[in-house]
Structure formats: structure tokens, C-alpha cells
Motif scaffolding. Structure first.
Motif, PDB file in Angstrom:
ATOM      1  N   PRO A 284       0.833  -1.208   0.000  1.00 43.13           N
ATOM      2  CA  PRO A 284       0.000   0.000   0.000  1.00 43.13           C
ATOM      3  C   PRO A 284       0.868   1.259   0.000  1.00 43.13           C
ATOM      4  O   PRO A 284       2.061   1.203   0.312  1.00 43.13           O
ATOM      5  CB  PRO A 284      -0.804  -0.118   1.313  1.00 43.13           C
ATOM      6  N   THR A 285       0.258   2.352  -0.336  1.00 47.04           N
ATOM      7  CA  THR A 285       1.012   3.604  -0.381  1.00 47.04           C
ATOM      8  C   THR A 285       1.466   3.980   1.024  1.00 47.04           C
ATOM      9  O   THR A 285       0.752   3.760   2.011  1.00 47.04           O
ATOM     10  CB  THR A 285       0.149   4.736  -0.956  1.00 47.04           C
ATOM     11  N   LEU A 286       2.658   4.469   1.106  1.00 49.18           N
ATOM     12  CA  LEU A 286       3.261   4.790   2.402  1.00 49.18           C
ATOM     13  C   LEU A 286       2.812   6.177   2.843  1.00 49.18           C
ATOM     14  O   LEU A 286       2.998   7.159   2.128  1.00 49.18           O
ATOM     15  CB  LEU A 286       4.789   4.725   2.290  1.00 49.18           C
ATOM     16  N   SER A 287       2.221   6.229   4.024  1.00 44.88           N
ATOM     17  CA  SER A 287       1.824   7.525   4.595  1.00 44.88           C
ATOM     18  C   SER A 287       2.645   7.738   5.861  1.00 44.88           C
ATOM     19  O   SER A 287       2.633   6.897   6.760  1.00 44.88           O
ATOM     20  CB  SER A 287       0.329   7.538   4.902  1.00 44.88           C
ATOM     21  N   PHE A 288       3.370   8.826   5.895  1.00 43.37           N
ATOM     22  CA  PHE A 288       4.230   9.090   7.058  1.00 43.37           C
ATOM     23  C   PHE A 288       3.384   9.625   8.213  1.00 43.37           C
ATOM     24  O   PHE A 288       2.609  10.575   8.040  1.00 43.37           O
ATOM     25  CB  PHE A 288       5.325  10.089   6.693  1.00 43.37           C
ATOM     26  N   PRO A 289       3.550   8.989   9.373  1.00 45.34           N
ATOM     27  CA  PRO A 289       2.757   9.447  10.520  1.00 45.34           C
ATOM     28  C   PRO A 289       3.281  10.778  11.067  1.00 45.34           C
ATOM     29  O   PRO A 289       4.428  11.144  10.845  1.00 45.34           O
ATOM     30  CB  PRO A 289       2.931   8.330  11.541  1.00 45.34           C
ATOM     31  N   GLN A 290       2.391  11.470  11.813  1.00 47.65           N
ATOM     32  CA  GLN A 290       2.734  12.786  12.346  1.00 47.65           C
ATOM     33  C   GLN A 290       3.349  12.712  13.751  1.00 47.65           C
ATOM     34  O   GLN A 290       4.211  13.497  14.086  1.00 47.65           O
ATOM     35  CB  GLN A 290       1.479  13.673  12.392  1.00 47.65           C
ATOM     36  N   CYS A 291       2.944  11.719  14.545  1.00 49.17           N
ATOM     37  CA  CYS A 291       3.479  11.626  15.903  1.00 49.17           C
ATOM     38  C   CYS A 291       4.331  10.377  16.078  1.00 49.17           C
ATOM     39  O   CYS A 291       4.339   9.485  15.230  1.00 49.17           O
ATOM     40  CB  CYS A 291       2.341  11.671  16.943  1.00 49.17           C
ATOM     41  N   THR A 292       5.052  10.293  17.192  1.00 51.42           N
ATOM     42  CA  THR A 292       5.975   9.170  17.435  1.00 51.42           C
ATOM     43  C   THR A 292       5.238   7.864  17.677  1.00 51.42           C
ATOM     44  O   THR A 292       5.736   6.796  17.305  1.00 51.42           O
ATOM     45  CB  THR A 292       6.871   9.476  18.657  1.00 51.42           C
TER      46      THR A 292
ATOM     47  N   LEU B 215       3.904   1.948  13.021  1.00 49.19           N
ATOM     48  CA  LEU B 215       4.289   1.646  11.631  1.00 49.19           C
ATOM     49  C   LEU B 215       5.549   0.769  11.593  1.00 49.19           C
ATOM     50  O   LEU B 215       5.633  -0.193  10.815  1.00 49.19           O
ATOM     51  CB  LEU B 215       4.518   2.944  10.861  1.00 49.19           C
ATOM     52  N   CYS B 216       6.520   1.066  12.466  1.00 50.92           N
ATOM     53  CA  CYS B 216       7.745   0.242  12.512  1.00 50.92           C
ATOM     54  C   CYS B 216       7.436  -1.189  12.935  1.00 50.92           C
ATOM     55  O   CYS B 216       8.009  -2.137  12.392  1.00 50.92           O
ATOM     56  CB  CYS B 216       8.751   0.876  13.489  1.00 50.92           C
TER      57      CYS B 216
END
Length: 197
Positions: free
Chosen positions: A68-76, A82-83
Motif C-alpha cells: 500500500p502507499t506509504l503515509s508518514f505518521p505525524q506523531c511518534t 508503523l515500525c
């Protein structure tokens, strides 16, 4: 006048027509042969290009389904989640890769074993060209058994010597009537048994 190879019989008969048809099939000009060869190469090239394009389309469709398309998260927290997901996917892919690698090694080993068996079978059963050789039986046995074993085929020398002992009655040459009279009756039979014992 019919053309060669047209399938129509001419006045010369069916025998000449079939021979002429065969000659027309066998004889092809060099330019015609080169033209046909270039056409075949062009068709083969187009087929290879089509196959490569289809493989690329299948690859892209597989990537769209499984990645799927990668969406970068906003918080840690979202980044840590995600990791974790990526590590789980890496572990699954690594297990699949390991299983596939073991299967490939097993198949390669089986292929190597089968190749060795085929080589053994091919090497084992090669029949040498045989020549007709005239040998005596003694020479043949000496060749088979080696020089250590000397075998003689003189069969009469290996036989036991049996000497016949002549009976006393056969040694005596006399009147045959007298011998019959002696053997007649019970006394004669008794004498025969005593003589044998």
C-alpha cells in the motif's frame, strides 16, 4: 498450362506432377529464404517485447496489491506502530524466503542425484565393440582365471582308473553245457550266491 504445385493434373500424368511439386517445394530462391527469415525474426522480436511488457504489468499489479502507499505518521506513537507493522511483514517475508530457499536447495540436490544416476547408468552399460577371437579352451580359461590358476581340460587324465576284475568262471574257458548244468537247480543258484559273496 497448370502451375507447378497447384494440385491440378497436367497432360503428362500424375507421376510428373508430383515430382515437379516436390522440386518446387525444395527449390527456394535465396532472396525469398532471407525475406522469410527476417519476417520470422521480426515476429519473434515482437513476441518477446509483448512478453516483457506483460511481465512488467503483472509486477506492477502485484506491487499495487501487496504494497500500500506509504503515509508518514505525524506523531511518534504512529511511527512506532508503523515500525512494528513493517517488522512483522519483514519477518513473514523472511520466513517465506527461508522456506523457498530450503525447497530450492532440496530440488537442486535431487536434480544432482538424478544427474549422477543418469551418468552412472550411461557409463555402466556402454557395450564395447566385440571382436571374434579364436582361442583354445585352455587359453580362454587362463585368460579368465589368470596365470595363477592353471587348468587343464584333459578330461581323461582327471578320470579315475577302474580296473575290471575277471570272475573265476569267465577266466575258465570250457564247455558251456557244463556251466549250465552246474548252475541248474537249487545247488547251482546256491553256488552263484556264494561266488558273488
Amino acid at each position: 498450362m497448370p502451375l507447378f504445385g497447384s494440385g491440378l493434373p497436367d497432360q503428362t500424368g500424375p507421376r510428373k506432377e508430383s515430382a515437379a511439386g516436390k522440386m518446387a517445394e525444395k527449390k527456394m530462391s535465396l532472396s525469398r529464404r532471407n525475406h522469410l527469415k527476417s519476417l520470422l525474426l521480426q515476429i519473434g522480436k515482437e513476441m518477446l517485447e509483448e512478453e516483457a511488457r506483460q511481465a512488467e504489468e503483472e509486477k506492477m499489479a502485484y506491487i499495487r496489491e501487496n504494497c500500500p502507499t506509504l503515509s508518514f505518521p505525524q506523531c511518534t506513537l504512529e511511527l512506532q506502530e508503523l515500525c512494528r507493522q513493517l517488522h512483522k511483514q519483514i519477518d513473514l517475508v523472511d520466513e517465506e524466503r527461508y522456506d523457498m530457499e530450503i525447497k530450492v536447495k532440496k530440488c537442486c540436490k535431487e536434480i544432482d542425484d538424478l544427474k549422477m544416476k543418469v551418468q552412472d547408468l550411461n557409463g555402466r552399460f556402454k557395450k564395447p565393440t566385440l571382436r571374434r577371437v579364436r582361442m583354445s579352451a585352455d587359453a580362454m580359461l587362463a585368460a579368465l582365471l589368470g596365470s595363477k590358476h592353471k587348468v587343464s581340460l584333459d578330461l581323461r587324465a582327471n578320470l579315475k582308473q577302474v580296473k575290471k576284475e575277471l570272475k573265476d568262471e569267465e577266466k575258465q574257458t570250457g564247455d558251456w553245457r557244463k556251466n549250465i548244468e552246474d548252475k541248474a537247480g537249487m545247488d547251482g543258484r546256491k553256488k552263484m550266491f556264494e561266488a558273488e559273496a
